[in-house]
Design a protein around this motif. Structure first.
Motif, PDB file in Angstrom:
ATOM      1  N   GLY A 101      37.434   6.530  30.762  1.00 13.19           N
ATOM      2  CA  GLY A 101      36.916   5.600  31.746  1.00 13.19           C
ATOM      3  C   GLY A 101      36.148   4.462  31.114  1.00 13.19           C
ATOM      4  O   GLY A 101      35.807   4.477  29.925  1.00 13.19           O
ATOM      5  N   SER A 102      35.812   3.465  31.927  1.00  8.80           N
ATOM      6  CA  SER A 102      35.181   2.246  31.414  1.00  8.80           C
ATOM      7  C   SER A 102      33.785   2.474  30.877  1.00  8.80           C
ATOM      8  O   SER A 102      33.311   1.715  30.028  1.00  8.80           O
ATOM      9  CB  SER A 102      35.149   1.182  32.511  1.00  8.80           C
ATOM     10  OG  SER A 102      34.444   1.645  33.644  1.00  8.80           O
ATOM     11  N   THR A 103      33.082   3.535  31.339  1.00  8.68           N
ATOM     12  CA  THR A 103      31.736   3.787  30.825  1.00  8.68           C
ATOM     13  C   THR A 103      31.748   4.172  29.351  1.00  8.68           C
ATOM     14  O   THR A 103      30.724   4.081  28.680  1.00  8.68           O
ATOM     15  CB  THR A 103      31.039   4.894  31.634  1.00  8.68           C
ATOM     16  OG1 THR A 103      31.891   6.051  31.693  1.00  8.68           O
ATOM     17  CG2 THR A 103      30.722   4.419  33.044  1.00  8.68           C
ATOM     18  N   GLY A 104      32.904   4.588  28.844  1.00  5.65           N
ATOM     19  CA  GLY A 104      33.006   4.902  27.419  1.00  5.65           C
ATOM     20  C   GLY A 104      32.832   3.700  26.528  1.00  5.65           C
ATOM     21  O   GLY A 104      32.566   3.828  25.334  1.00  5.65           O
ATOM     22  N   PHE A 112      39.368   3.668  35.653  1.00  6.24           N
ATOM     23  CA  PHE A 112      38.365   4.449  36.379  1.00  6.24           C
ATOM     24  C   PHE A 112      37.085   4.404  35.561  1.00  6.24           C
ATOM     25  O   PHE A 112      37.075   3.895  34.430  1.00  6.24           O
ATOM     26  CB  PHE A 112      38.849   5.891  36.595  1.00  6.24           C
ATOM     27  CG  PHE A 112      39.304   6.577  35.328  1.00  6.24           C
ATOM     28  CD1 PHE A 112      38.446   7.352  34.572  1.00  6.24           C
ATOM     29  CD2 PHE A 112      40.618   6.430  34.883  1.00  6.24           C
ATOM     30  CE1 PHE A 112      38.863   7.975  33.410  1.00  6.24           C
ATOM     31  CE2 PHE A 112      41.054   7.051  33.717  1.00  6.24           C
ATOM     32  CZ  PHE A 112      40.171   7.822  32.981  1.00  6.24           C
ATOM     33  N   THR A 113      36.000   4.911  36.105  1.00  3.18           N
ATOM     34  CA  THR A 113      34.705   4.725  35.442  1.00  3.18           C
ATOM     35  C   THR A 113      34.311   5.869  34.517  1.00  3.18           C
ATOM     36  O   THR A 113      33.789   5.625  33.434  1.00  3.18           O
ATOM     37  CB  THR A 113      33.589   4.527  36.480  1.00  3.18           C
ATOM     38  OG1 THR A 113      33.569   5.645  37.372  1.00  3.18           O
ATOM     39  CG2 THR A 113      33.815   3.242  37.258  1.00  3.18           C
ATOM     40  N   ARG A 114      34.526   7.120  34.942  1.00  2.00           N
ATOM     41  CA  ARG A 114      34.011   8.254  34.173  1.00  2.00           C
ATOM     42  C   ARG A 114      35.110   9.247  33.866  1.00  2.00           C
ATOM     43  O   ARG A 114      36.005   9.482  34.668  1.00  2.00           O
ATOM     44  CB  ARG A 114      32.913   8.985  34.958  1.00  2.00           C
ATOM     45  CG  ARG A 114      31.703   8.154  35.263  1.00  2.00           C
ATOM     46  CD  ARG A 114      30.751   8.949  36.127  1.00  2.00           C
ATOM     47  NE  ARG A 114      30.133  10.028  35.372  1.00  2.00           N
ATOM     48  CZ  ARG A 114      28.812  10.153  35.227  1.00  2.00           C
ATOM     49  NH1 ARG A 114      28.001   9.278  35.770  1.00  2.00           N
ATOM     50  NH2 ARG A 114      28.306  11.149  34.540  1.00  2.00           N
ATOM     51  N   GLY A 115      34.988   9.867  32.692  1.00  2.00           N
ATOM     52  CA  GLY A 115      35.852  10.978  32.348  1.00  2.00           C
ATOM     53  C   GLY A 115      36.824  10.666  31.225  1.00  2.00           C
ATOM     54  O   GLY A 115      37.133   9.507  30.942  1.00  2.00           O
ATOM     55  N   ILE A 116      37.279  11.741  30.572  1.00  2.00           N
ATOM     56  CA  ILE A 116      38.299  11.677  29.528  1.00  2.00           C
ATOM     57  C   ILE A 116      39.313  12.776  29.798  1.00  2.00           C
ATOM     58  O   ILE A 116      38.945  13.916  30.112  1.00  2.00           O
ATOM     59  CB  ILE A 116      37.686  11.876  28.126  1.00  2.00           C
ATOM     60  CG1 ILE A 116      36.855  10.665  27.710  1.00  2.00           C
ATOM     61  CG2 ILE A 116      38.767  12.150  27.088  1.00  2.00           C
ATOM     62  CD1 ILE A 116      36.167  10.837  26.373  1.00  2.00           C
TER      63      ILE A 116
END
Length: 337
Positions: free
Chosen positions: A176-179, A235-239
């Motif tokens: 996700g983009s937060t990474g 998406f924002t969170r997760g791998i």
């Protein structure tokens, strides 16, 4: 929860956070203000000094009256470093800290063997993947928290490394983009990210080094080749990672390797049914699933990059260092819908 009421019965851990304004710093604050055995002594941020934490992390309105500070206090037990890669070393070289302060670094400065002993700051670091180095972490003074992609890939491969089954590994993963961190870039804007994916750092990702060292730790000097293609997701969170190897073992023979390896590790779950990202978003869990066609085995692994891949794992390491039940403060509800 009234933490003041607990202080007479339970020994509290006083912590500080360096770099509390970013994504990992924010997640760390969210976890620690709700941790029953933690007092946050200070949250350091030069650019936000004097502001209330909820002015930056607006979801924390009503949860805390803490303010950001430009002071580094010494009367703490543990210091979390949520700085950019390369900045942790610089901070520790420029800042005198009491020897009694434990350090948990969330950047990549001390993850590799060549960086674990730092004479310039007179500290040595243990690689903080609990499923691999549990006992070393319990006795450590300083922890190098693993990377998010590194954690995901390793959890899918460690049981196979222990069994000596790794030779050629082909891995793909989407994040996700937060990474990418909080600073805006051309590939983190919503208008670019939405309805879009892109491969990046193909075969050259910075986490390859730490992954290789951990796998060799279990498989010894046996050579293997790891090819990794990471993807930016919309998406924002997760791998979500899928790793492919060649083996003649059946699923009936392979699943016990995974169940046995993770039996004592509460945050890594092995599933015989397909796994998906929403199982783990907003939790400190990783979930694994195996599929096989012919002699090709695919191990799927999913986790939240900001929690199990960063701040949640850092709190897990803190719990281990200070002798707490490892799940303390980390039983989180998934965002299932």
């Amino acid at each position: 929860m009234n933490k003041e009421a607990l202080t007479t019965d339970i020994q509290m851990i006083n912590v500080g956070i360096i770099g509390g304004a970013g994504y990992t710093g924010g997640e760390l604050i969210r976890l620690l203000i709700n941790h029953p055995q933690v007092n946050i002594s200070f949250i350091h941020s030069r650019s936000n000094s004097g502001k209330y934490v909820y002015e930056v992390h607006k979801d924390l309105l009503g949860d805390t009256e803490l303010q950001f500070s430009d002071e580094v206090k010494q009367d703490i037990d543990c210091l979390f470093l949520c700085l950019g890669h390369g900045e942790s070393t610089k901070f520790l070289q420029e800042t005198t800290l009491a020897d009694t302060i434990k350090i948990i670094d969330l950047a990549n400065d001390f993850r590799l063997h060549k960086d674990k002993v730092q004479e310039s700051i007179q500290r040595s670091f243990v690689y903080g993947l609990p499923e691999l180095n549990m006992e070393e972490i319990r006795g450590a003074r300083n922890i190098a928290n693993p990377g998010c992609f590194a954690t995901t890939i390793q959890l899918g491969l460690l049981p196979l490394a222990k069994a000596g089954l790794l030779k050629d590994i082909y891995t793909t993963g989407i994040t996700g983009s937060t990474g990418a961190g909080q600073s805006l870039s051309a590939t983190s804007h919503f208008s670019w990210r939405a309805n879009n994916i892109q491969a990046y750092k193909t075969l050259t990702h910075q986490h390859l080094g730490e992954i290789g060292e951990s796998l060799h730790q279990l498989q010894g000097d046996t050579d293997f080749d790891l090819s990794f293609v990471p993807w930016r997701g919309d998406f924002t969170r997760g791998i979500f990672v899928s790793s492919t190897i060649t083996t003649d073992l059946s699923l009936e023979e392979l699943y016990p390797l995974f169940f046995d390896f993770y039996e004592a590790h509460p945050f890594t779950q092995v599933s015989k049914t397909p796994v998906f990202l929403k199982q783990v978003v907003n939790t400190n869990k990783a979930v694994l699933h195996l599929e096989k066609a012919g002699n090709k085995l695919v191990v799927h692994a999913a986790l939240d990059n900001l929690l199990k891949g960063a701040s949640g794992q850092a709190v897990h390491n803190m719990n281990l260092i200070f002798g707490l039940e490892e799940t303390t403060g980390l039983r989180l509800k998934p965002a299932a819908f």
